[in-house]
Design a protein around this motif. Sequence first.
Motif, mmCIF file in Angstrom:
data_model
loop_
_atom_site.group_PDB
_atom_site.id
_atom_site.type_symbol
_atom_site.label_atom_id
_atom_site.label_comp_id
_atom_site.label_asym_id
_atom_site.label_seq_id
_atom_site.Cartn_x
_atom_site.Cartn_y
_atom_site.Cartn_z
ATOM 1 N N ARG A 1 76.298 105.242 34.863
ATOM 2 C CA ARG A 1 76.336 104.309 33.729
ATOM 3 C C ARG A 1 75.799 105.000 32.481
ATOM 4 N N GLU A 2 74.741 105.787 32.688
ATOM 5 C CA GLU A 2 74.124 106.459 31.548
ATOM 6 C C GLU A 2 75.072 107.484 30.921
ATOM 7 N N GLU A 3 75.833 108.194 31.758
ATOM 8 C CA GLU A 3 76.774 109.197 31.235
ATOM 9 C C GLU A 3 77.926 108.538 30.486
ATOM 10 N N LEU A 4 78.306 107.375 30.944
ATOM 11 C CA LEU A 4 79.441 106.694 30.319
ATOM 12 C C LEU A 4 79.047 105.902 29.071
ATOM 13 N N TYR A 5 77.800 105.527 28.958
ATOM 14 C CA TYR A 5 77.379 104.635 27.885
ATOM 15 C C TYR A 5 77.738 105.224 26.518
ATOM 16 N N ALA A 6 78.378 104.378 25.713
ATOM 17 C CA ALA A 6 78.751 104.683 24.328
ATOM 18 C C ALA A 6 79.859 105.736 24.193
ATOM 19 N N THR A 7 80.447 106.191 25.320
ATOM 20 C CA THR A 7 81.573 107.139 25.213
ATOM 21 C C THR A 7 82.884 106.374 25.038
ATOM 22 N N ASP A 8 83.835 107.039 24.409
ATOM 23 C CA ASP A 8 85.137 106.406 24.126
ATOM 24 C C ASP A 8 85.954 106.297 25.423
ATOM 25 N N PHE A 9 86.443 105.106 25.655
ATOM 26 C CA PHE A 9 87.241 104.843 26.864
ATOM 27 C C PHE A 9 88.428 105.808 26.967
ATOM 28 N N ASN A 10 89.097 106.085 25.864
ATOM 29 C CA ASN A 10 90.306 106.926 25.867
ATOM 30 C C ASN A 10 90.020 108.393 26.183
ATOM 31 N N THR A 11 88.741 108.776 26.103
ATOM 32 C CA THR A 11 88.395 110.174 26.368
ATOM 33 C C THR A 11 88.789 110.587 27.779
ATOM 34 N N PHE A 12 88.750 109.656 28.709
ATOM 35 C CA PHE A 12 88.967 109.972 30.115
ATOM 36 C C PHE A 12 90.417 109.805 30.567
ATOM 37 N N ILE A 13 91.192 109.120 29.770
ATOM 38 C CA ILE A 13 92.582 108.843 30.164
ATOM 39 C C ILE A 13 93.437 110.088 29.954
ATOM 40 N N LEU A 14 94.351 110.333 30.892
ATOM 41 C CA LEU A 14 95.254 111.484 30.765
ATOM 42 C C LEU A 14 96.101 111.328 29.505
ATOM 43 N N PRO A 15 96.331 112.443 28.792
ATOM 44 C CA PRO A 15 97.095 112.365 27.542
ATOM 45 C C PRO A 15 98.445 111.656 27.708
ATOM 46 N N SER A 16 99.067 111.813 28.862
ATOM 47 C CA SER A 16 100.376 111.190 29.062
ATOM 48 C C SER A 16 100.292 109.670 29.107
ATOM 49 N N ASP A 17 99.078 109.138 29.388
ATOM 50 C CA ASP A 17 98.937 107.679 29.504
ATOM 51 C C ASP A 17 98.172 107.061 28.344
ATOM 52 N N THR A 18 97.668 107.879 27.409
ATOM 53 C CA THR A 18 96.832 107.373 26.327
ATOM 54 C C THR A 18 97.542 106.321 25.488
ATOM 55 N N GLU A 19 98.773 106.608 25.106
ATOM 56 C CA GLU A 19 99.503 105.672 24.246
ATOM 57 C C GLU A 19 99.703 104.331 24.942
ATOM 58 N N LYS A 20 100.060 104.385 26.215
ATOM 59 C CA LYS A 20 100.286 103.154 26.967
ATOM 60 C C LYS A 20 98.999 102.338 27.060
ATOM 61 N N ALA A 21 97.855 103.009 27.315
ATOM 62 C CA ALA A 21 96.577 102.304 27.408
ATOM 63 C C ALA A 21 96.186 101.698 26.064
#
Length: 774
Positions: free
Chosen positions: A94-114
């Motif tokens: 939780r601490e590592e994820l806190y305040a990070t951008d959700f899209n940072t982890f999504i694969l580039p091919s799926d970013t637009e769809k998300a």
Amino acid sequence: MAEGKGKAKRQEEASRSSKVTRKTDANGATICREDSFASDPNELPSSSVALLAEEQQIYRSLYAYSTDAVFLLDAEGRFLDVNPSGERMSGYSREELYATDFNTFILPSDTEKADVNLEKALAQRCMARTEFSFLAKTGRTVTVDSTVIPILKNDEVVGLLGISRDITEKVRSVRVLDGQNLVLEMIAKDTPLEQTLDSLLRLAEYQTGSMCSIHRYNHESGTLTNLAAPSLPEDYVREVEDVQAGERGGSCGASVLRREIVIVDDIEQSELWGEYRTVALQNGLRACWSLPLIDGRNEVIGTFAMYYEEKRLPTEREMELIRKTGYLARLAIEQDRANALIYRMAYHDILTGLPNRRAFQEKLSESIRIAKAKERKLSILYFDLDRFKTVNDSLGHGAGDLLLAEVAERLRRSLGQETFIARHGGDEFVVLFEHDRVPETEAAAQRVLDTFVEPFEVEGYELFMTPSVGISLYPEHAEDASMLLHHADSAMYKAKEAGKSTYAVYEPQGESREGARILLENDLRKSLEKGELELYYQPQLSLFPNRRIGAEALLRWHRGQSEWVPPSEFIPLAEETGLILPIGEWVLRTACRQGKRWIDDGYEPFVMAVNLSPRQFRQRNLVEMVRGIISETGYPPEYLELEITEGMTLDVEAASEKMRQLRELGVQISIDDFGTGYSSLNYLKQLPISRLKVDRSFVSDIESDPSNRDIVKAIISMAHNLKITVIAEGVESAEQLHFLEDNGCDEVQGYLFGRPVPADEFERGMDRQAAPKR
């Protein structure tokens, strides 16, 4: 009543404490929004406060213990919280994820769809559902089915609640199944083998993270050749090409030998990799597992292998994958092999292994198209085997097939493997020369003739065969495939007319001869009913003592009562068309009838020699026909001699039986043109023959050719040893006669003693005497 009032009160309190507003968006979806709780908990009844606390605890338990990942984002899409399942799924705390951008982890091919679905939840204040993949901390790609719900406060979206279910294995299974179906479809549609196997291996690599290869096994050389290896280093693939099957051939070579899967978890330590260890390690390969591909006939046809960059053993799941992938690879290779066989059967002659008529015509049409576009030349040789039909008729089709196969092999050796040679049908062959090879066409025609100089050994017989070769050129003689072949065929017949065993180039004026041949055949069919056929007779003499002992009946055709057609032109035509059967019967009947008339007129009986053609000798009712004519005409059978050629006796058993039946009628049998065909002295002992006729080609040159003199001497000596009478035909000079007398020839025939003449003229040359009583 008191209980009912209490229940109603609790419902009223609950209604006040949690007010829900329902709206419908433009798409008809319902947006649920919970209005804020009462700002002061002290305003709530104590029972409601307790219920609210219990409800919050339930939600917290669901949040904490849900097997799905639950996460909280602010309105900017940054992580605020994530449940333990989310931590396990992503690999992040939780601490590592806190305040990070959700899209940072999504694969580039799926970013637009998300992004589209998050914006929908924020802007339209409604639930949105999407599927996307992200990269976990471990590097593993995770695919989730995610639902996001807007969180509203004071009618403003302050964040998003997300619930994600891991569907990685489900997606992988669907993709694998789709991939397998695609491979099966490629196999069914006869997609090129390399392309099919490449797709299969990429599917296996997607499932395992390995590098894969498929090799074909060559039984003749005992080696493996690469068919597909999409991810293996090129240097490695090149170095292991044609690896020898065996215990020193790595995992693949050993699996072929052992006929079982070979697992090598550490290439560096494996004895199997002795010869290829260095190249494998240099290319980062540390483990290799290989499965032999065994077809339905229980033969190894190849290998499927998986390589890893770390030392490891396969899991049960990977073992199952190896078997499934190997099965599909085997199907693909077997289908390719079947297709190759079907293609070969469609485009190659099974007997000779050469391309067939269909293949040649397609090749010729394509070559003409290219030649026309590039203004180039082409040439073709078209030839058949002279007297091939005699081999088939006498020795059987099996012998004929063996002869054709040997001819094809000689042609390949003579003209070169790169030359396009085809069997066009029957005993016909055709050769194509393109562009810069056109100038060598006539030289190649001569090489074809030279390949027939030596005899062919077939079932114990020495067969001396000759070809007749026709040549046509593109574009000089024709500009399309069919006419180019037609003109080469015409040139071939021109070569036959020139004496066979030669070649001829097409000449446009020769087309008139083709038309003339058709007219000749039509007139020959009518010759019997028109009375245009006539028998001439040539005397045969004994040398010891010197006297007339017989005559040979020779057929002549007075076409239209105005043109004498040479026998060399119409006899082969009659044999080819089958007209020889009615004509031959007429000849035999006419000769016997004439001989009986001379006997009745008081002339001394003599032998009447009548030629039988190959087609006549083969006819089933020959013996019955001869018996009938003898009975009908009354001609003494002991004075009738039937002349057959050597070629008719190649099938000794069948020929001797028919000849025995003729001899039982009292008829004599002689071998005509001896020495020109399939000479075998031994077979003469098995045949009931009375005379052997030396061919005129040997007699004509005995004055100048020592070889011919030796041949004639040998024939006379051999025949006498077998108690067979020898007659020489074509005697035209006193020198030839003296040679024959000196060497013991029994009888002679030729212009020196008389030319063939009509019956009335022949009669004037005979001594009249009373017919002897029988």
